[in-house]
Structures are given as structure tokens and as C-alpha cells.
Design a protein around this motif. Sequence first.
Motif, PDB file in Angstrom:
ATOM      1  N   ALA A  61      47.133  40.790  40.703  1.00 29.46           N
ATOM      2  CA  ALA A  61      46.562  41.760  41.640  1.00 29.46           C
ATOM      3  C   ALA A  61      47.672  42.606  42.275  1.00 29.46           C
ATOM      4  O   ALA A  61      47.532  43.829  42.410  1.00 29.46           O
ATOM      5  CB  ALA A  61      45.753  41.038  42.718  1.00 29.46           C
TER       6      ALA A  61
ATOM      7  N   GLN B 109      35.958  47.361  40.712  1.00 28.58           N
ATOM      8  CA  GLN B 109      36.643  46.208  40.132  1.00 28.58           C
ATOM      9  C   GLN B 109      35.796  45.521  39.064  1.00 28.58           C
ATOM     10  O   GLN B 109      34.580  45.689  39.000  1.00 28.58           O
ATOM     11  CB  GLN B 109      36.941  45.205  41.223  1.00 28.58           C
ATOM     12  CG  GLN B 109      35.667  44.753  41.896  1.00 28.58           C
ATOM     13  CD  GLN B 109      35.656  43.273  42.242  1.00 28.58           C
ATOM     14  OE1 GLN B 109      36.399  42.488  41.701  1.00 28.58           O
ATOM     15  NE2 GLN B 109      34.776  42.918  43.154  1.00 28.58           N
ATOM     16  N   SER B 110      36.499  44.746  38.233  1.00 30.81           N
ATOM     17  CA  SER B 110      35.836  43.809  37.342  1.00 30.81           C
ATOM     18  C   SER B 110      36.616  42.512  37.468  1.00 30.81           C
ATOM     19  O   SER B 110      37.709  42.508  38.010  1.00 30.81           O
ATOM     20  CB  SER B 110      35.892  44.320  35.900  1.00 30.81           C
ATOM     21  OG  SER B 110      37.202  44.159  35.398  1.00 30.81           O
TER      22      SER B 110
ATOM     23  N   PHE C  59      40.054  53.511  38.130  1.00 28.04           N
ATOM     24  CA  PHE C  59      40.801  53.325  39.367  1.00 28.04           C
ATOM     25  C   PHE C  59      41.706  54.519  39.660  1.00 28.04           C
ATOM     26  O   PHE C  59      41.798  54.978  40.800  1.00 28.04           O
ATOM     27  CB  PHE C  59      41.653  52.044  39.293  1.00 28.04           C
ATOM     28  CG  PHE C  59      40.914  50.805  39.699  1.00 28.04           C
ATOM     29  CD1 PHE C  59      40.623  50.587  41.037  1.00 28.04           C
ATOM     30  CD2 PHE C  59      40.514  49.873  38.762  1.00 28.04           C
ATOM     31  CE1 PHE C  59      39.945  49.442  41.437  1.00 28.04           C
ATOM     32  CE2 PHE C  59      39.831  48.725  39.156  1.00 28.04           C
ATOM     33  CZ  PHE C  59      39.552  48.513  40.484  1.00 28.04           C
TER      34      PHE C  59
ATOM     35  N   VAL D 237      41.349  43.987  47.048  1.00 28.80           N
ATOM     36  CA  VAL D 237      40.103  43.385  46.575  1.00 28.80           C
ATOM     37  C   VAL D 237      40.267  41.871  46.459  1.00 28.80           C
ATOM     38  O   VAL D 237      39.395  41.091  46.873  1.00 28.80           O
ATOM     39  CB  VAL D 237      39.685  43.983  45.211  1.00 28.80           C
ATOM     40  CG1 VAL D 237      38.526  43.202  44.609  1.00 28.80           C
ATOM     41  CG2 VAL D 237      39.310  45.445  45.369  1.00 28.80           C
ATOM     42  N   ARG D 238      41.410  41.456  45.925  1.00 31.03           N
ATOM     43  CA  ARG D 238      41.691  40.019  45.814  1.00 31.03           C
ATOM     44  C   ARG D 238      41.699  39.380  47.199  1.00 31.03           C
ATOM     45  O   ARG D 238      41.194  38.274  47.391  1.00 31.03           O
ATOM     46  CB  ARG D 238      43.047  39.824  45.109  1.00 31.03           C
ATOM     47  CG  ARG D 238      43.500  38.388  44.932  1.00 31.03           C
ATOM     48  CD  ARG D 238      42.651  37.666  43.894  1.00 31.03           C
ATOM     49  NE  ARG D 238      42.974  36.244  43.785  1.00 31.03           N
ATOM     50  CZ  ARG D 238      42.531  35.300  44.615  1.00 31.03           C
ATOM     51  NH1 ARG D 238      41.759  35.626  45.625  1.00 31.03           N
ATOM     52  NH2 ARG D 238      42.859  34.035  44.449  1.00 31.03           N
TER      53      ARG D 238
ATOM     54  N   LEU E  92      40.080  43.118  36.314  1.00 33.36           N
ATOM     55  CA  LEU E  92      40.932  44.141  36.913  1.00 33.36           C
ATOM     56  C   LEU E  92      40.615  44.255  38.403  1.00 33.36           C
ATOM     57  O   LEU E  92      39.624  44.849  38.801  1.00 33.36           O
ATOM     58  CB  LEU E  92      40.732  45.490  36.216  1.00 33.36           C
ATOM     59  CG  LEU E  92      41.788  46.541  36.554  1.00 33.36           C
ATOM     60  CD1 LEU E  92      43.168  46.110  36.102  1.00 33.36           C
ATOM     61  CD2 LEU E  92      41.432  47.877  35.915  1.00 33.36           C
ATOM     62  N   GLN E  93      41.514  43.647  39.206  1.00 29.58           N
ATOM     63  CA  GLN E  93      41.332  43.681  40.656  1.00 29.58           C
ATOM     64  C   GLN E  93      42.608  44.180  41.304  1.00 29.58           C
ATOM     65  O   GLN E  93      43.704  43.847  40.872  1.00 29.58           O
ATOM     66  CB  GLN E  93      41.061  42.270  41.183  1.00 29.58           C
ATOM     67  CG  GLN E  93      39.718  41.714  40.821  1.00 29.58           C
ATOM     68  CD  GLN E  93      39.434  40.431  41.577  1.00 29.58           C
ATOM     69  OE1 GLN E  93      40.357  39.724  41.978  1.00 29.58           O
ATOM     70  NE2 GLN E  93      38.168  40.138  41.773  1.00 29.58           N
ATOM     71  N   THR E  94      42.435  44.958  42.383  1.00 28.49           N
ATOM     72  CA  THR E  94      43.618  45.344  43.150  1.00 28.49           C
ATOM     73  C   THR E  94      43.890  44.268  44.202  1.00 28.49           C
ATOM     74  O   THR E  94      43.045  43.404  44.460  1.00 28.49           O
ATOM     75  CB  THR E  94      43.398  46.694  43.848  1.00 28.49           C
ATOM     76  OG1 THR E  94      42.313  46.547  44.762  1.00 28.49           O
ATOM     77  CG2 THR E  94      43.090  47.781  42.839  1.00 28.49           C
TER      78      THR E  94
ATOM     79  N   SER F 217      37.500  50.393  45.711  1.00 27.11           N
ATOM     80  CA  SER F 217      38.011  49.438  44.722  1.00 27.11           C
ATOM     81  C   SER F 217      37.077  48.237  44.557  1.00 27.11           C
ATOM     82  O   SER F 217      36.954  47.686  43.463  1.00 27.11           O
ATOM     83  CB  SER F 217      39.391  48.937  45.133  1.00 27.11           C
ATOM     84  OG  SER F 217      40.256  50.017  45.350  1.00 27.11           O
TER      85      SER F 217
ATOM     86  N   SER G 253      48.062  46.636  41.764  1.00 30.58           N
ATOM     87  CA  SER G 253      48.083  47.542  42.907  1.00 30.58           C
ATOM     88  C   SER G 253      49.341  48.406  42.915  1.00 30.58           C
ATOM     89  O   SER G 253      49.276  49.598  43.216  1.00 30.58           O
ATOM     90  CB  SER G 253      47.993  46.752  44.217  1.00 30.58           C
ATOM     91  OG  SER G 253      46.647  46.582  44.568  1.00 30.58           O
TER      92      SER G 253
ATOM     93  N   GLY H 154      35.861  49.016  36.144  1.00 35.78           N
ATOM     94  CA  GLY H 154      36.796  47.979  35.706  1.00 35.78           C
ATOM     95  C   GLY H 154      37.852  48.476  34.741  1.00 35.78           C
ATOM     96  O   GLY H 154      38.510  47.683  34.083  1.00 35.78           O
TER      97      GLY H 154
END
Lengths: 310, 263
Positions: B64, B212-213, B136, B221-222, B216-218, B208, B68, B131
Motif C-alpha cells: 500500500a 480500490q480493489s 487511480f 485506504v489500507r 490495488l489499495q492506496t 480511492s 501510494s 482497481g
Amino acid sequence: MAVSTPPRRASRAPTEPGSARPPGRGRGLLARATLLLAVPAVVVLVVFFVVPALRLLWLSVTTPEPGLGNYTAILTDEVSLTVVLRTLGMAAIVTVVCLLVAYPYAYLMTIVSGRWRAVLLAVVLIPFWTSLMARTFAWVVLLQDNGLVNTVLGAVGIGPLRMLGTTAGVTVAMAQVMLPFVVLPVYTTMRGIDRKLVDAALSLGARPVAAFRQVYLPLSFPGVAAGATLVMVLSLGFYVTPSLVGSPQQSMLAQFISVQVNQLVNFGAAGALAVALLVVTLVLLGGVALLTRTRGTRSSAGAGVAGGLV
Amino acid sequence: MTGSPVLRRTLAVLGVLVGVWLVVPTLIVVPLSFSGEDSFAFPPRSWGVQHYVTFFTEQSWLTALLVSLQLAVIVTVVATVLGTMAAFALARSRFRAKGAVDGLFLAPLIVPGIVVAVAMYAAFLGWGLIGTPTGFVVAHTVLALPFVTVNVTAALSGFDRTLERAAASLGASAWATFRSVTLPIIRPGVLAGALFAFVTSFDEVVVSMFLQSPNLQTLPVRMFTSVTNEVDPTIAAASTVVLVVSTALLGLASVTRRNRRHA
């Protein structure tokens, strides 16, 4: 977006020489060529922002069936009406709390020395400077049942209070995020108030309270109105802090919209709510713009930064 | 009215309380991140760097963070280039729909985040961009563009155009004039815009969350999912890292802007 722009530029360029009139030919040509520089950014904004927004508007009046059903449902559906009213109530509480704190704070800024004013200003700008996610997490930790807030409250003989997932907790956390948006316009207005007017009232025999109520308060009103409107607008669409500090049973508008999309895949209802929120936002901000234009306060910069924050 | 000592003292107490209210939640993540315990107990009973070790080694956090950082760098480059070009073009042109175009460039700032998020989600779902890195990048570019155009426009507004004409009259091409005359003068504005663009992308949560999926997370988001779903003190380390990065960059941006004003 890198793909979509070059063809457009290429297709427009050939038309230019023909359309430039001979006398101002050189300058007109250059101006037009310069204008083309804006095309890539405009294309990105139109394709990935304006088109999605219009699509959402379209979805809101066509799904599941054509008509304004999604909009009337906002006020007739019991759940959604509850959420709307709760959001309005929450926004009103946060606005009042912010005003009650920000007004004396801004006043303090006007009467202290230059160095202390800089300190007070720096402190109030902290929320602009720090990550919203980090601060919201901090509030979750602070407000938990055995958190620092309850420890302090316990030390003075109050509590322990349930803060996480309650209106009180959300108010404390949201108001902290919003405070700069009230302090800045109120301070700007107060700084412009001519103190001689208050002194004149006092010398004419008005008691301090009366002088404040009848002279100072009305003069500071434009800043108050601008700040209150900004907080109201930002609170109505606030997602992160209410989601994490509040409880799912007490969800606010943005969370409700999110649930409509992610769990119920109801784009019609979500679209209608989003459009309604946007219209209310624009009307309120337009009101502030009108107000500040006629009274000459500057606060729209705050509105600008706000969008990115919330 | 400024006089009464009681009033002054009351206001001073209030000022201190407000200061605590604003500062404590901002800084508390720092000591918390050095806690040696696996809970959010504050003050921590023991100290350690284990949460940083987890943050920089555990797959989901590290990925993540890297996502980012990469995303923010790409968005910064794209938004700064496009935004500077646009600000330059708009500052130099007058046409009928200029007000509308100016409004277009401010719109992503004014429209509430949740509205942008839902609109983009609905559209990107149809375009297969959910995602995806492209999704993004374009979404964050839209959000970052206003910060670039606002800063560059401000820099250009105080710009003396006779300098450009002088360069042109001495035979410099339009591009050479821009590179060796205009750009050096507006550079602080461009730099400030770039820093704001970076922080906008690096800190963004709402849009985000929708794009997200699981793959694929920033970082924000995490962090959001961490707060809602788990009690993992690693988030304190994550918060501190995010805090340091975004605050340092915004500080830098404000310094560059101040320099510009003095220049």
C-alpha cells in the motif's frame, strides 16, 4: 488521457492559419496556439470529471425507471429522510460548536501581540497541514472507552463516557477538523473592524456588552456567515470522520450514499442523493460568495482547500 | 473592550484549550507508534519500534505504501505538466467562455468528495477502470489539477510580460522564451503546485475507497480498512509516516510560496 489529446490537437491545428485575420495575424496565431496548451487538462477534466458527473445525473433520473422517483424518495423514504435529517442536525451542531469556539478564539487573535498571533494562527492551521486519515485514527484512539479523553474526564470526576460511535464523539472530532474554516474568515473580518467605532459607543455611555452586541457583533457578521456556511457545507458531505468515529447505525449522508452504491448497487438513489448534496453545496457557497463580494471578506480560499480535505 | 483583565484571562484559557484540542490528536500518533504493545493503550507501558518493523515488512502495508508513493509521483508529474500548461494558456488568453473554463478548473475542489467518488465509480465501472492504475492516476489527477492551476495562475498574475517581449525581440523562440525567462520566474508557483498535487494524491481517501480493489489499495485506504476491521497498532506507524511526509511537503510548499512573494 495521454492517448486522447494528440489527435485533437492535430485536428485543430490546421484550421488556425485560415481563421486568423491578416492584420493581427502574428499575434492571433500565437494566442490561439497558446490556448491549445490548455486542451490536455480540459480534456482530462471533461472526460473524467464532467462526463461522470453528467452520467450520474442521468442515472439518477433513469434508474431503475425514468422519472424523478429517486428524488421524491429522498424525502418520502423513511430511512433516507432519517439520514438527511440526522445529517442536517449533525452539521448544525458542528457549525454551532465551531462558531462558539472560533469566535472568541479569533477575537483573541486580534488583541494579542504579533508573536502570539502567529502562534495562534499556526495552531489553527494544523488541520490544513496534516493528514486527515492520521488525525481521524488519532480520534478513534483518543475517544475509546479507556482512551485519553476519558482518562482526563475521569481525573476531573466525569465519566467514563461513551464517545466512540456517539454524536458527542463525532461532534468533537468533526469540529476539530472544521475549526480553521471558521476561525480564518471570522479573524479576517474582525481584523478589518475599526475599533474606534466600539470606543465611540463606549464613550457615548454604552456598556461594554451593549457596545459589543450593537456595534462589534454586526460588523463581524460577514465572517461569521462565511465560516458557518463553509462548515455546514463541509459537514453535509463529510465521509471519513463520521464513518470511523461514528457508528454505522447513525450513518450520515455520505456513508448512506456509499452504502447505496457499494452494498445495494443502487446508482439511481445514490445519484439523486449526490446531486441533491451538490445542489445544496453550490447554493450555500454561492450565497457566501455573494455575501463576501458585497462585504469584502476573503474566504473562498478556505473553501478551495476544503474540497481536498474532506 | 480590549481592556477587561477577566475577559483577557478567559480568552487566554480558551486559546490554550483550543490549542490542546487541535494539537494533541495531531501528534498523539507519534508516541503511540513507538509503543511496545499490541494495543492502542495510551500512554504506552513499554516502548519499541516493532510497529515500524511490521509496517515496512508486512506485505499488505508495504504494498500500500509503495502504491501510494508511485501513484503520488505519477500524479504529481501529470498534474503539474498539464496544470502549468493550462494555467499558462488561460492567463494569456481572453475568450468568451473563459469564466466557464476557470470554473471547470476549480470544480473538483468545490464538489464534495463523496459526489466525485460516486460519479467516478459509476463511470469507471463501465469503462473497466476500477482497481486499475490508470483509474487511480486519472482520478487523482482530476483532484490535483486545481492546486496546480491555482498556484501557477497566482505566480503568473504578478509576472511582468515585458521580460518575455524583450526575449522575443532579441530573437528567442516562443519555447526558448518560456524555458529561459518565464519558467524560472514562475518556478516557485509550479513547485508549490507540484507539492500540493503530491499531498493531494498521497492523502486522498474517499475517491480511492471507491476505486480500490483487493489487489490495488492506496495507503490511506489500507488505513481506513484497518480502523474499521481490525485492531492492528501498525496503523500508528503508518499514520506517523503519512503525517511526516505530508506535513513536510506542505511546509515546503508554504516556504516556496513565501519566497515567491518576497522575490
